[in-house]
Design an enzyme around this catalytic site. Structure first.
Site, short mmCIF file in Angstrom:
data_model
loop_
_atom_site.label_atom_id
_atom_site.label_comp_id
_atom_site.label_asym_id
_atom_site.label_seq_id
_atom_site.Cartn_x
_atom_site.Cartn_y
_atom_site.Cartn_z
N CYS A 182 0.84 -1.22 0.00
CA CYS A 182 0.00 0.00 0.00
C CYS A 182 0.87 1.26 0.00
CB CYS A 182 -0.87 0.02 1.25
SG CYS A 182 -1.97 -1.36 1.36
N ASN A 206 -1.53 1.10 6.03
CA ASN A 206 -0.60 0.18 5.38
C ASN A 206 -0.16 -0.80 6.45
OD1 ASN A 206 1.24 -1.18 3.83
ND2 ASN A 206 2.82 0.40 3.95
N GLY A 207 -0.36 -2.10 6.18
CA GLY A 207 0.05 -3.11 7.16
C GLY A 207 -1.03 -4.17 7.30
N LYS A 233 13.32 -12.95 -12.34
CA LYS A 233 13.03 -11.78 -13.20
C LYS A 233 12.01 -12.14 -14.26
CE LYS A 233 14.48 -8.63 -11.48
NZ LYS A 233 14.70 -9.27 -10.27
N TRP A 286 -2.88 -2.46 -1.77
CA TRP A 286 -2.42 -3.76 -2.23
C TRP A 286 -3.15 -4.77 -1.36
CZ3 TRP A 286 0.68 -7.88 -0.29
CH2 TRP A 286 1.15 -8.76 -1.29
N ARG A 334 4.74 0.93 -5.91
CA ARG A 334 4.70 0.03 -4.75
C ARG A 334 3.77 -1.16 -4.98
NH1 ARG A 334 6.61 2.18 0.06
NH2 ARG A 334 5.14 1.00 1.29
N LYS A 357 6.33 -3.55 -4.55
CA LYS A 357 7.77 -3.25 -4.52
C LYS A 357 8.38 -3.61 -3.18
CE LYS A 357 11.74 -1.83 -5.85
NZ LYS A 357 12.49 -2.72 -6.76
N HIS A 389 18.07 -35.82 -12.96
CA HIS A 389 17.49 -36.60 -11.85
C HIS A 389 16.00 -36.31 -11.71
CE1 HIS A 389 21.48 -37.87 -10.68
NE2 HIS A 389 21.88 -36.62 -10.81
N GLU A 447 8.48 -12.81 -12.78
CA GLU A 447 7.72 -11.72 -12.17
C GLU A 447 7.26 -10.68 -13.17
OE1 GLU A 447 9.71 -9.40 -9.19
OE2 GLU A 447 11.65 -9.62 -10.14
N GLU A 451 18.20 -15.81 -10.23
CA GLU A 451 17.79 -14.42 -10.41
C GLU A 451 17.17 -14.21 -11.79
OE1 GLU A 451 17.10 -12.15 -8.59
OE2 GLU A 451 17.02 -10.38 -9.86
C1 AGP Z 1 12.68 -8.57 -6.94
O1 AGP Z 1 12.64 -8.37 -8.34
C2 AGP Z 1 11.32 -8.60 -6.31
N1 AGP Z 1 10.64 -7.40 -6.53
C3 AGP Z 1 11.31 -9.10 -4.88
O2 AGP Z 1 11.75 -10.44 -4.91
C4 AGP Z 1 12.20 -8.34 -3.87
O3 AGP Z 1 13.55 -8.58 -4.14
C5 AGP Z 1 11.89 -8.90 -2.46
O4 AGP Z 1 10.53 -8.64 -2.18
C6 AGP Z 1 12.77 -8.31 -1.37
O5 AGP Z 1 12.54 -6.93 -1.26
P1 AGP Z 1 13.59 -6.06 -0.39
O6 AGP Z 1 14.91 -6.19 -1.07
O7 AGP Z 1 13.04 -4.66 -0.42
O8 AGP Z 1 13.61 -6.65 1.00
#
Ligand code: AGP
Length: 607
Positions: A2, A100-101, A484, A76, A27, A602, A503, A487, A480
């Site tokens: 949020c 937010n939370g 990427k 969110w 966000r 985010k 395996h 997501e 990684e």
């Molecule tokens: C990365 O592309 C993602 N957006 C997500 O995995 C992110 O790295 C993860 O939520 C951790 O966030 P932070 O580094 O702000 O703790």
């Protein structure tokens, strides 16, 4: 996660709120709303599902009376679906608030309120909070907030309007972030500085269990006893432009291209006279002398950086390192003690699981070192030590520059440990530091791969499944690259250590399942070639990302990405650029929202 924005001042609030929400879109959200404090003890609320632009259109159409004080929110969804009823702000009686939370005990509170015939209209924990504030409201906002917060369990950042206190906003937080600025036009509050940087670079973080009272004349910070407290002021080192696209099609593309600069500003201030120096960070050498093992805990991309750190530190220093997802670490009764160095990696410094992992590490007596990008964030403030990365604001949900600077921070720490414990010869250490210092230029060269990656990305853009393979230090980059792609292109992708494919998972390989093979780990090149041939024999199309001479294996790659040559300890940085461009262009091919992919936030400030 949020987004929160609030304003009280001499300008019209509506545009400030809507502009702030636009800056907080990164966000991640699915609905938005604003509430405007009107003088006649009336609060007007306008909210909608969908994008901030849709909210802006609705506000224009409804043309609310001018207001000089209001709050805004991008939601969110955590509790309840994406509906207008569930969107914030939520009102009950004299109270209107945004949140937010997650309120962990909202069900118990709802049951208590039901006993006095108070029932919510929405499915949200936030409306229950609004009902609680309203139920307890005695005309004194500060007393009410203190009483209500004593009953709430969980993470929250609230901005609250009380109808009989027009043109005042009351803000309180527990774990979830809130920052505040003021200038000649009034007082401002938001989830992060991206929404406020244009109003002032001088800000403060609202301390937990304190109330920030915003009026047009400024911000009063009060403790629950009602005493005024002087805020700890911070200064943002970046400017509003940094948080804009500056001509790039997407924030993600801009941030990929910013990596030479962000690596430069992260690495070079920590290398003085050819040695790694953490004096400015006030990180003592003793921290690196007295531990027996290292645990790295983080989430998502930050955890993948941790996996690189593990491979690097174990390979170079022969010190055991374990990497734990923070969501497992916090509940897994980890084997740590006062001899363990726990490193928490987080771009936002607000990830709930990573923050909880930090708290546990400290409870167990471990020394904690955070690698964080957002200055003054919760994880940064609560760790024993913090090594900031200087990537500037990362707006795209898919982390790119934050990832490479997190790795750079781990390389700096590896070099520091080597130096403090004399684990490398002077010549080896000098070479290591030379390679580290050359990274900005090497990445500048790697960025020239963009057209090739754009072209080969069509190999993946129609598929629904694919694998990323790697061995040794290449495997975390396979993780990684796979994350990427998942997501931002929504393709189901798996990262596997190449030797493991036969395996079981090789059963999934067909001519419809392309494979991205990362081949820079010199000693395993022949084995990687064998693994690639195994999947090729089953019809898979192969994209090879390598810095090796592949002329001896002309039959292997259907597409080849040739990385600029570096010491093989440093290939994670050049591979990163390749997989970042790859996922970006696949997402673009698929016509998706690169910067704000579905379902994602985010910063995941809830569990
Ligand atoms: C990365 O592309 C993602 N957006 C997500 O995995 C992110 O790295 C993860 O939520 C951790 O966030 P932070 O580094 O702000 O703790």
């Amino acid at each position: 996660m949020c987004g929160i924005i609030g304003y009280c001042g001499s300008n019209h609030a509506t545009d400030i709120l809507l502009d702030g929400l636009s800056k907080l879109e990164y966000r991640g959200y699915d609905s938005a709303g604003i509430a405007l404090s009107q003088n006649e003890q009336r609060i007007e609320t306008i909210k909608t599902t969908g994008k901030v632009q849709e909210l802006r259109n609705k506000v224009m159409a409804l043309a609310p009376k001018n207001s000089y004080c209001g709050i805004g929110h991008t939601r969110w969804a955590t509790h309840g679906g994406v509906t207008e009823t569930n969107a914030h702000p939520h009102s009950n009686g004299s109270v209107t608030l945004i949140h937010n939370g997650i309120i962990e005990n909202y069900s118990e509170i709802a049951l208590e309120l039901a006993k006095v015939n108070k029932f919510p209209k929405s499915q949200t924990d936030t409306e229950i909070a609004a009902m609680l504030f309203s139920h307890l409201y005695n005309g004194n906002p500060l007393e009410t907030i203190e009483t209500a917060c004593a009953k709430l369990e969980g993470a929250y950042a609230f901005c609250i309007l009380f109808a009989d206190h027009p043109n005042e906003i009351y803000c309180v937080r527990n774990a979830s972030p809130l920052v505040a600025v003021e200038n000649e036009f009034g007082s401002y509050i938001a989830s992060d500085m991206t929404a406020l940087i244009e109003y002032s670079k001088d800000y403060f973080i609202v301390p937990e269990h304190h109330v920030a009272k915003l009026t047009k004349n400024g911000i009063k910070l009060l403790n629950f006893a009602g005493n005024e407290v002087k805020p700890t002021m911070l200064h943002a080192s970046w400017d509003a432009d940094s948080a804009q696209k500056n001509g790039y099609a997407h924030f993600m593309l801009k941030e990929i291209h910013e990596q030479p600069d962000s690596l430069l500003t992260t690495i070079m201030p920590r290398i003085k006279n050819g040695v790694i120096n953490f004096e400015e960070e006030q990180i003592p050498d003793s921290l690196f002398m007295n531990f027996s093992n290292i645990v790295i805990t983080a989430c998502g991309t930050a955890m993948n950086a941790g996996l690189v750190g593990k491979s690097l530190i174990e390979k170079v220093l022969r010190i055991p390192v374990s990497v734990e997802p923070a969501s497992e670490f916090r509940y897994g009764d980890p084997i740590i003690d006062d001899k363990t160095l726990v490193m928490i990696i987080s771009q936002s410094g607000e990830t709930a699981d990573s923050l909880a992992a930090l708290h546990l590490a400290k409870e167990r007596g471990s020394k904690t070192l955070a690698i964080v990008n957002v200055k003054g964030s919760s994880i940064a403030r609560e760790s024993d030590y913090v090594l900031y990365t200087h990537a500037g604001p990362e707006i795209a949900v898919a982390s790119t520059k934050a990832f490479t600077v997190q790795m750079a921070a781990l390389y700096l720490i590896c070099g520091k440990i080597a130096s403090v414990r004399n684990l490398l010869s002077q010549e080896q250490l000098h070479t290591f530091i030379e390679e580290l210092s050359s990274l900005p230029k090497v990445i500048e060269t790697a960025l020239q791969l963009e057209p090739t990656l754009k072209e080969v990305s069509s190999m993946l853009s129609e598929t629904s499944d694919c694998f990323f393979l790697g061995r040794g230090l290449d495997y975390p980059l396979a993780c990684e690259g796979s994350l990427k792609l998942k997501e931002i292109s929504y393709i189901h992708s798996e990262a596997y250590v190449a030797g493991e494919l036969k395996h079981g998972p090789i059963a999934l390989i067909t001519d419809q399942v392309p494979v991205v093979a990362i081949v820079t780990n010199t000693i395993t090149v022949p084995k990687m070639i064998s693994n690639i041939r195994e999947v090729k024999a089953r019809g898979s199309k192969i994209l090879v990302i390598t810095d090796q001479d592949m002329s001896a294996y002309p039959d292997v790659a259907d597409a080849l990405i040739e990385l600029p040559k570096t010491d093989e300890l440093f290939t994670p940085f050049t591979i990163s650029v390749a997989v970042q461009f790859l996922s970006y262009y696949v997402s673009l091919h698929r016509g998706l929202d690169v910067d704000q992919p579905r379902n994602l936030a985010k910063s995941v400030t809830v569990e």
